[in-house]
Design an enzyme around this catalytic site. Sequence first.
Site, PDB file in Angstrom:
ATOM      1  N   HIS A 163       6.418  17.439  46.847  1.00  0.00           N
ATOM      2  CA  HIS A 163       7.410  16.101  46.783  1.00  0.00           C
ATOM      3  C   HIS A 163       7.491  15.590  45.902  1.00  0.00           C
ATOM      4  CE1 HIS A 163       7.326  17.414  51.399  1.00  0.00           C
ATOM      5  NE2 HIS A 163       7.932  17.193  51.583  1.00  0.00           N
ATOM      6  N   HIS A 207      -1.278  12.851  51.107  1.00  0.00           N
ATOM      7  CA  HIS A 207      -1.984  13.519  49.584  1.00  0.00           C
ATOM      8  C   HIS A 207      -2.901  12.590  49.226  1.00  0.00           C
ATOM      9  CE1 HIS A 207       1.022  16.814  48.676  1.00  0.00           C
ATOM     10  NE2 HIS A 207       1.736  16.553  49.115  1.00  0.00           N
TER      11      HIS A 207
END
Length: 254
Positions: A163, A207
């Site tokens: 992303h 993340h």
Amino acid sequence: MRAIAKRTTIGAGILLIMPLAVWISGWQWVPGAQGAWLKMMYWMTETVTQPWGIITHVCLCAWFLWCLRFRLKAAVMLFAILGAAILVGQGVKSVIKDKVQEPRPFVVWLEKTQHIPTDEFYNLKRKQRSELVKSQLESQTEVPGWLRKHWQKETGFAFPSGHTMFAASWALLGVGLLWPRRRTWTIALLLVWAVGVMGSRLVLGMHWPRDLVVATLISWILITLATWLAQKLCGPLSPPRQEDEEIAERDGEP
């Protein structure tokens, strides 16, 4: 090439401020955050998640082509370069993920709270991982239902952040391609959007800060090369003389 590298380096430096600050601070993700702001961060991440990511990509390509005003042949070439830059970045990300195999923060949390070893989790097929996340968190009240569903779809490895690479690549393309045309607002919005996407990956438990840092650095290398290639194949990035009046008007110059 030097001017392009200078612009993209400045852009990458801006994008790196947030994840480096979070990394240095020692911040650790924990579930339990609620409220409209967390849902807003979820929608921020959705702008990059399929199928919305395809719509974002097409819209940004169209806007870039409008801003750059290339002729049809050059525009098609530029469109191909922009698409290739994003696809190559995603391919590099997939290869690194398979090599490093770093678990996501929420998977580590599942290991601590639900006693699901990360090795066993990632030995399962993706569909089985999704079903396991669903069954283990059905009665979990500190994690919103929409976030549990997001986790069920995102059961891959963490390092680096795909992303972030998508959003950072577009932001750096804006710096590299649109700065000579003084598209200041577009560049600023792209940078803010990219940082928002990066932040959303942290607060949603997807993340670690280092995933964002490395993804940004990879994007910086790829986009610097892609911008240089665009200039080589499509012509100068500086605006033609007929656009000077429009640029001056946009900048508020007399």
